[in-house]
Design a protein around this motif. Structure first.
Motif, PDB file in Angstrom:
ATOM      1  N   MET A 281       0.822  -1.214   0.000  1.00 64.74           N
ATOM      2  CA  MET A 281       0.000   0.000   0.000  1.00 64.74           C
ATOM      3  C   MET A 281       0.853   1.260   0.000  1.00 64.74           C
ATOM      4  SD  MET A 281      -3.102  -0.982   2.635  1.00 64.74           S
ATOM      5  CE  MET A 281      -3.825   0.643   2.370  1.00 64.74           C
ATOM      6  N   ARG A 282       2.039   1.195   0.609  1.00 64.75           N
ATOM      7  CA  ARG A 282       2.868   2.386   0.721  1.00 64.75           C
ATOM      8  C   ARG A 282       3.481   2.784  -0.614  1.00 64.75           C
ATOM      9  NH1 ARG A 282       8.018   3.352   4.850  1.00 64.75           N
ATOM     10  NH2 ARG A 282       8.431   5.501   4.198  1.00 64.75           N
ATOM     11  N   PHE A 283       3.987   1.816  -1.369  1.00 59.88           N
ATOM     12  CA  PHE A 283       4.677   2.133  -2.618  1.00 59.88           C
ATOM     13  C   PHE A 283       3.862   1.779  -3.862  1.00 59.88           C
ATOM     14  CE2 PHE A 283       8.262   1.521   0.373  1.00 59.88           C
ATOM     15  CZ  PHE A 283       8.804   2.791   0.286  1.00 59.88           C
ATOM     16  N   GLY A 284       2.834   0.973  -3.715  1.00 59.05           N
ATOM     17  CA  GLY A 284       1.994   0.664  -4.866  1.00 59.05           C
ATOM     18  C   GLY A 284       0.925   1.723  -5.049  1.00 59.05           C
ATOM     19  N   THR A 285       1.349   2.933  -5.413  1.00 57.04           N
ATOM     20  CA  THR A 285       0.414   4.063  -5.470  1.00 57.04           C
ATOM     21  C   THR A 285      -0.581   3.952  -6.618  1.00 57.04           C
ATOM     22  OG1 THR A 285       2.100   5.290  -6.700  1.00 57.04           O
ATOM     23  CG2 THR A 285       2.002   5.638  -4.334  1.00 57.04           C
ATOM     24  N   TRP A 286      -0.262   3.171  -7.643  1.00 58.07           N
ATOM     25  CA  TRP A 286      -1.169   2.963  -8.774  1.00 58.07           C
ATOM     26  C   TRP A 286      -1.397   1.449  -8.900  1.00 58.07           C
ATOM     27  CZ3 TRP A 286      -2.876   7.425 -11.109  1.00 58.07           C
ATOM     28  CH2 TRP A 286      -2.124   8.576 -10.867  1.00 58.07           C
ATOM     29  N   SER A 290       0.504  -1.081 -11.313  1.00 56.27           N
ATOM     30  CA  SER A 290       1.433  -2.034 -10.705  1.00 56.27           C
ATOM     31  C   SER A 290       1.120  -3.467 -11.133  1.00 56.27           C
ATOM     32  CB  SER A 290       1.364  -1.932  -9.177  1.00 56.27           C
ATOM     33  OG  SER A 290       1.793  -0.666  -8.739  1.00 56.27           O
ATOM     34  N   MET A 342       6.150   4.048  -7.741  1.00 58.51           N
ATOM     35  CA  MET A 342       6.345   3.963  -6.298  1.00 58.51           C
ATOM     36  C   MET A 342       5.981   5.249  -5.569  1.00 58.51           C
ATOM     37  SD  MET A 342       9.912   1.775  -6.178  1.00 58.51           S
ATOM     38  CE  MET A 342       9.832   1.642  -4.396  1.00 58.51           C
ATOM     39  N   GLY A 343       5.532   6.264  -6.281  1.00 57.03           N
ATOM     40  CA  GLY A 343       5.097   7.496  -5.635  1.00 57.03           C
ATOM     41  C   GLY A 343       6.221   8.278  -4.985  1.00 57.03           C
TER      42      GLY A 343
END
Length: 390
Positions: A281-286, A290, A342-343
Motif C-alpha cells: 500500500m505504501r509504494f503501490g500508489t497505482w 502495478s 512507487m510514488g
C-alpha cells in the motif's frame, strides 16, 4: 780480432731485433677472459635487449604520466564544464522545491508545523540540524502558525528566485539554510532524495550554476566582473570543475553501492524484487498500473536484474558515447518508473536533475535551439491562423 768483431755485431743485431709475437697458446688465456664481454656474444645481446625493454617501458610510463597531467590540467583550467547541465540541475531543483512546498501547502501545519507536535520533534528534533542556530528558523516558530506560514511562503519565493537564477550567489546561501531547516522538521516524511539534494546544494556553492539559462546570465552578458584569463576567473574555473568531479563521485557512490547492495539480496538474485514493493500500500500508489507491470514474470526479472546492472555499470558506461546514451536513457527510465510507480517523484527528480551534468553542453544547446525554433514557428503561425479565421 776479426772474430771478436763478428761476435759483437751479432750481439748488437740481436738486441736491435724486435721481440717475436706471442704464440697462440700464450694468448689463449687473455682471449678466454675477454670472451664474456665481447659485443657480439649472446649474453651481451640479452642484457642489451633487456635494457632496451626497460628503457622503453619507462619512457612509455613517463609519457603516460605526462599526458595524464597535461589532460587534467587542460580539463581543469580550459573553461568551465557542464555549464548547461548544472543549469538544468539548478532549474529542476527549483521546480522540486516549489512543487514540494506547493503540494504540501494545505497540510503544512499538520506535516511540518504545530500539528506535527504529536511526534515529539518540536520538543526534541530527531535531526541535528534544527539544533544548530543557523538552521533553526522553522523549528523556532513551529508552534506559531502565522510565523511558520510566513516563513513557508518566503521559502517558496526563494525557490522561484533560485530556479530563475536571480542574484544566485546571494539567493543560494539563504535558500540552502532555510531549505535544510524546513526539510528536517519532520524526519518521518523524508527520503534519500533529501540527502542528495542537500549534498548537491553544498557543491553548487562552488559551481557557476547561473552561467546559463538564468537572469544572472543576461546581466553578465552586459558586464563581466572578471575578464577571461584573470586569476579570479581561473580560480572560479578550477573550483567549478572540481565541484563537478565531486558531484560525479557522489553519484557513482550512490549507484555503485545501491547496485552492490541489491546484488547480495535473495529477492534481487532470484529476479522478483521489483514485484514486492509494487504490491504494498505504501509504494503501490497505482494498483492497476502495478498489476499491469508485474503481470508478466520475464518483465519483472528484466526490471530486477536490469536495475542492478544499470546502477553497477553506470559510471563506466559514461566513458564512451554509445554506452553513455544507453546509460543515460536507462537511468532516466529507471527514475521515471520509481517516481510514477512507487510514488517518489521528488527523489526521482532530484536524481534526474543531478544526472543532467553528464549530458554534453552541445547536446543541451542543440535541444535548446530546436525548442526555440519550434516556439518561434508556433508564435508566427498563431497570428496568421487567427487572422485567417477572422
Amino acid at each position: 780480432m776479426s772474430q771478436q768483431r763478428t761476435t759483437l755485431e751479432k750481439d748488437a743485431a740481436k738486441k736491435a731485433a724486435p721481440e717475436a709475437p706471442k704464440t697462440e697458446d700464450a694468448a689463449a688465456p687473455d682471449a678466454s677472459r675477454s670472451s664474456t664481454s665481447a659485443p657480439g656474444t649472446p649474453v651481451a645481446g640479452f642484457f642489451a635487449f633487456l635494457g632496451s625493454i626497460i628503457a622503453s617501458a619507462w619512457m612509455a610510463f613517463a609519457n603516460t604520466i605526462g599526458d595524464s597531467i597535461a589532460f587534467v590540467e587542460r580539463w581543469l583550467f580550459n573553461g568551465k564544464k557542464a555549464l548547461y547541465g548544472i543549469a538544468v540541475t539548478r532549474i529542476v531543483f527549483g521546480v522540486i522545491a516549489i512543487g514540494l512546498l506547493a503540494s504540501n501547502f494545505s497540510t503544512r501545519l499538520y506535516t511540518f508545523g504545530s500539528g506535527s507536535a504529536w511526534n515529539g520533534e518540536i520538543a526534541e528534533p530527531v535531526s541535528d540540524f534544527p539544533k544548530i542556530w543557523l538552521f533553526s528558523a522553522f523549528h523556532a516558530v513551529a508552534a506559531n502558525d502565522v510565523a511558520f506560514t510566513l516563513l513557508y511562503i518566503a521559502l517558496m519565493l526563494l525557490a522561484v528566485l533560485f530556479m530563475l537564477g536571480w542574484r544566485f550567489r546571494i539567493v543560494l546561501p539563504v535558500f540552502f539554510v532555510m531549505w535544510i531547516g524546513f526539510i528536517e522538521m519532520n524526519d518521518m516524511v523524508g527520503d534519500q532524495g533529501d540527502n542528495m539534494f542537500r549534498i548537491a546544494l553544498i557543491l553548487m556553492f562552488f559551481t557557476d550554476a547561473a552561467a546559463r539559462w538564468s537572469l544572472d546570465a543576461r546581466r553578465r552578458a552586459k558586464r563581466e566582473w572578471f575578464p577571461e584569463g584573470s586569476s579570479p576567473n581561473q580560480i572560479g574555473t578550477v573550483l567549478h570543475n572540481l565541484a563537478l568531479v565531486a558531484l560525479t563521485a557522489q553519484v557513482a557512490f550512490v549507484y555503485g553501492s545501491g547496485g552492490l547492495f541489491k546484488a547480495q539480496g535473495a529477492p534481487w538474485a532470484s529476479g522478483y524484487a521489483v514485484y514486492d514493493p509494487l504490491q504494498t500500500m505504501r509504494f503501490g500508489t497505482w494498483p492497476v498500473l502495478s498489476d499491469l507491470i508485474t503481470a508478466w514474470g520475464p518483465m519483472v526479472a528484466i526490471g530486477t536484474w536490469g536495475s542492478i546492472l544499470l546502477q553497477g555499470a553506470f559510471l563506466l558506461a559514461l566513458l564512451s558515447r554509445p554506452t553513455r546514451l544507453i546509460a543515460l536513457f536507462g537511468i532516466l527510465g529507471f527514475h521515471i518508473m520509481i517516481g510514477v510507480l512507487m510514488g517518489l517523484p521528488w527523489f526521482s527528480l532530484t536524481m534526474i536533475a543531478i544526472d543532467s551534468i553528464f549530458i554534453r553542453d552541445r547536446s543541451w544547446k542543440r535541444l535548446s535551439a530546436g525548442i526555440a525554433r519550434r516556439w518561434r514557428a508556433a508564435v508566427v503561425r498563431r497570428p496568421a491562423d487567427v487572422g485567417g479565421a477572422g
